[in-house]
Design an enzyme around this catalytic site. Structure first.
Site, PDB file in Angstrom:
ATOM      1  N   LYS A 100      67.740 107.780  85.912  1.00 49.75           N
ATOM      2  CA  LYS A 100      68.281 107.479  84.585  1.00 49.75           C
ATOM      3  C   LYS A 100      67.714 108.372  83.490  1.00 49.75           C
ATOM      4  O   LYS A 100      68.366 108.610  82.489  1.00 49.75           O
ATOM      5  CB  LYS A 100      68.045 106.008  84.248  1.00 49.75           C
ATOM      6  CG  LYS A 100      68.975 105.090  85.043  1.00 49.75           C
ATOM      7  CD  LYS A 100      69.023 103.703  84.454  1.00 49.75           C
ATOM      8  CE  LYS A 100      70.069 102.854  85.136  1.00 49.75           C
ATOM      9  NZ  LYS A 100      69.627 102.410  86.477  1.00 49.75           N
ATOM     10  N   GLU A 122      72.367  99.633  75.427  1.00 48.03           N
ATOM     11  CA  GLU A 122      72.369  98.297  76.002  1.00 48.03           C
ATOM     12  C   GLU A 122      71.729  98.419  77.374  1.00 48.03           C
ATOM     13  O   GLU A 122      71.720  99.474  77.982  1.00 48.03           O
ATOM     14  CB  GLU A 122      73.790  97.752  76.111  1.00 48.03           C
ATOM     15  CG  GLU A 122      74.496  98.033  77.423  1.00 48.03           C
ATOM     16  CD  GLU A 122      74.828  99.497  77.632  1.00 48.03           C
ATOM     17  OE1 GLU A 122      75.151 100.175  76.648  1.00 48.03           O
ATOM     18  OE2 GLU A 122      74.759  99.965  78.776  1.00 48.03           O
ATOM     19  N   SER A 388      67.726 106.885  94.667  1.00 47.58           N
ATOM     20  CA  SER A 388      67.884 106.872  93.209  1.00 47.58           C
ATOM     21  C   SER A 388      66.644 106.412  92.453  1.00 47.58           C
ATOM     22  O   SER A 388      66.425 106.817  91.315  1.00 47.58           O
ATOM     23  CB  SER A 388      69.079 105.995  92.828  1.00 47.58           C
ATOM     24  OG  SER A 388      68.935 104.689  93.378  1.00 47.58           O
TER      25      SER A 388
HETATM   26  C1  LIG Z   1      70.403 101.763  87.388  1.00 47.02           C
HETATM   27  C2  LIG Z   1      70.122 102.146  88.771  1.00 47.02           C
HETATM   28  C3  LIG Z   1      71.158 102.342  89.721  1.00 47.02           C
HETATM   29  C4  LIG Z   1      72.591 102.069  89.423  1.00 47.02           C
HETATM   30  O1  LIG Z   1      73.165 102.856  88.421  1.00 47.02           O
HETATM   31  P1  LIG Z   1      74.180 104.025  88.765  1.00 47.02           P
HETATM   32  O2  LIG Z   1      74.736 104.403  87.437  1.00 47.02           O
HETATM   33  O3  LIG Z   1      75.216 103.491  89.702  1.00 47.02           O
HETATM   34  O4  LIG Z   1      73.403 105.122  89.387  1.00 47.02           O
HETATM   35  C5  LIG Z   1      70.820 102.774  90.987  1.00 47.02           C
HETATM   36  N1  LIG Z   1      69.535 102.976  91.339  1.00 47.02           N
HETATM   37  C6  LIG Z   1      68.511 102.788  90.475  1.00 47.02           C
HETATM   38  C7  LIG Z   1      67.129 103.024  90.940  1.00 47.02           C
HETATM   39  C8  LIG Z   1      68.772 102.365  89.166  1.00 47.02           C
HETATM   40  O5  LIG Z   1      67.748 102.174  88.315  1.00 47.02           O
END
Ligand SMILES: *Cc1c(COP(=O)(O)O)cnc(C)c1O
Length: 407
Positions: A100, A122, A388
């Protein structure tokens, strides 16, 4: 890398058309009072993003602040388990623990160039709020984060982080007191502060140009994967790229530079929650229908008369009743395959990765890992999993699962 040809009629996977459509999905469905803000952004975002001075500062912060490039790690023991070759794109090693921050850095730099002094956002689980508050602290900008009152209670450590970073966290007290109510509050704020405020949206959702802008900021993920894979294997194209989808930003980033390479199979993994037909799920492509949510047309989980259905997932980041318009188009066109993993399967995949590779993944990322077993991997396949985020934030859920399995 620079592609500012958005004037095609239907849009491509990499670029929506001038109205923000990817195929049948996208656009900007916004109240009249927001037109000025969104128009300003639409008119300027590509020009600003690809200015040399912007790119220089963006790349500098990605490198020295966020810690990019993130490693592409050959997961040897996981590969053995699947008798195949699996690499992990380590977005978990970014500053603040997930992908993010890439988007937060990009949008805050863009806001500064638009002359904005005030940042609003948000947040549901708080991860996007923390990333935004982080970059606002770095740049000395005022930051207001709207968060559902119920979510603030559930995610106290992230509320504390944001406050320590100097942000004002404002509880949304209407409706179900969760993400969609926080979004309404943020939109209301933007309408009331049209000139000095930028609204940082945290995924590839929202009215055009947000989905395209966020996908481009996150595309650094696949840009790096190509280079790193070429270095490691002599071929920049893998067979498979797998990523979890909440709104879809880490998946958009991991897919972006492979969208035109049709030999690369893309897998998007949604949260099935307690099971797709359990009434407690967040598998939007399986359960959703075309509709408008948060300013764009996409697939949305809704009742027959268009009321949003409350989603469920063990992972807060995937607990969203829609997906970005790019993903709706990838689904409908068949360019990406959509799979799902239940809460239980995600937990199992998280423990499996931790034991095999010494990496505790975020519960969201564990959904992507869980899909490996559904993919019929061949010995000569090369598969990239977008990891992610890291699992520190999910320790309570992991502790609960360990107690369960030992009792
Ligand atoms: C917020 C988040 C997601 C989901 O958001 P996407 O916009 O679909 O990437 C996935 N993995 C992690 C670790 C997150 O913090």
């Amino acid at each position: 890398m620079i592609n500012i040809t958005t004037s095609n009629n239907k849009g491509t996977y990499k670029s929506p058309n001038i109205f923000g459509y990817y195929g049948n999905y996208g656009g900007a469905y916004i109240p009249e009072m927001l037109h000025r803000n969104v128009e300003e952004l639409r008119n300027k975002y590509l020009q600003i993003m690809y200015e040399e001075s912007f790119q220089k500062e963006f790349q500098y912060l990605l490198h020295d602040y966020a810690g990019r490039p993130t490693p592409l790690f050959f997961a040897e023991r996981l590969s053995k388990q699947f008798s195949s070759t699996i690499y992990l794109k380590r977005e978990d090693l970014n500053h603040t623990g997930a992908h993010k921050i890439n988007n937060a850095i990009g949008q805050v730099l863009l806001a500064i160039r638009l002359g904005k002094k005030r940042i609003i956002a948000e947040t549901g689980a708080g991860q996007h709020g923390v990333a935004t508050a982080t970059v606002c602290a770095l740049k000395g900008l005022e930051c207001i984060v709207y968060m559902g009152e119920v979510d603030m209670e559930r995610q106290q450590p992230n509320v504390a982080r944001m406050q320590m970073l100097g942000a004002t966290v404002v509880p949304a007290t209407s409706g179900s007191k969760t993400l969609k109510d926080a979004t309404n509050e943020a939109i209301r704020d933007w309408i009331n502060n049209p000139t000095d405020t930028h609204y940082v949206i945290g995924s590839v959702v929202g009215p055009h140009p947000y989905p395209d802008m966020v996908a481009r900021f996150q595309s650094v993920i696949s840009e790096e994967i190509r280079k790193q894979l070429l270095e490691k294997t002599g071929n920049e194209l893998p067979n498979n790229v797998v990523a979890c989808v909440g709104g879809g930003s880490n998946a958009a980033g991991a897919f972006y530079n492979f969208l035109d390479d049709l030999s690369v199979q893309l897998y998007a993994v949604e949260a099935a929650g307690c099971g797709i037909n359990s009434g407690m799920s967040a598998a939007t492509t399986q359960l959703g229908k075309p509709g408008v949510l948060h300013g764009s047309k996409s697939l949305v989980m809704q009742t027959a008369d268009g009321q949003i259905v409350e989603p469920h997932s063990i992972s807060a980041g995937l607990d969203y009743p829609g997906i970005g318009p790019l993903h709706a188009h990838l689904y409908e066109s068949g360019r990406a395959k959509f799979l799902s993993a239940t809460d239980e399967e995600a937990l199992e995949a998280a423990f499996n990765l931790t034991k095999l590779e010494g990496i505790i993944p975020a519960l969201e990322s564990a959904h992507a890992l869980s899909a490996l077993k559904q993919m019929n991997l061949k010995p000569n396949n090369v598969t990239i999993v977008c990891l992610s985020g890291r699992g520190d934030k999910d320790l309570a859920a992991y502790m609960k699962a360990m107690q369960h399995s030992s009792s």
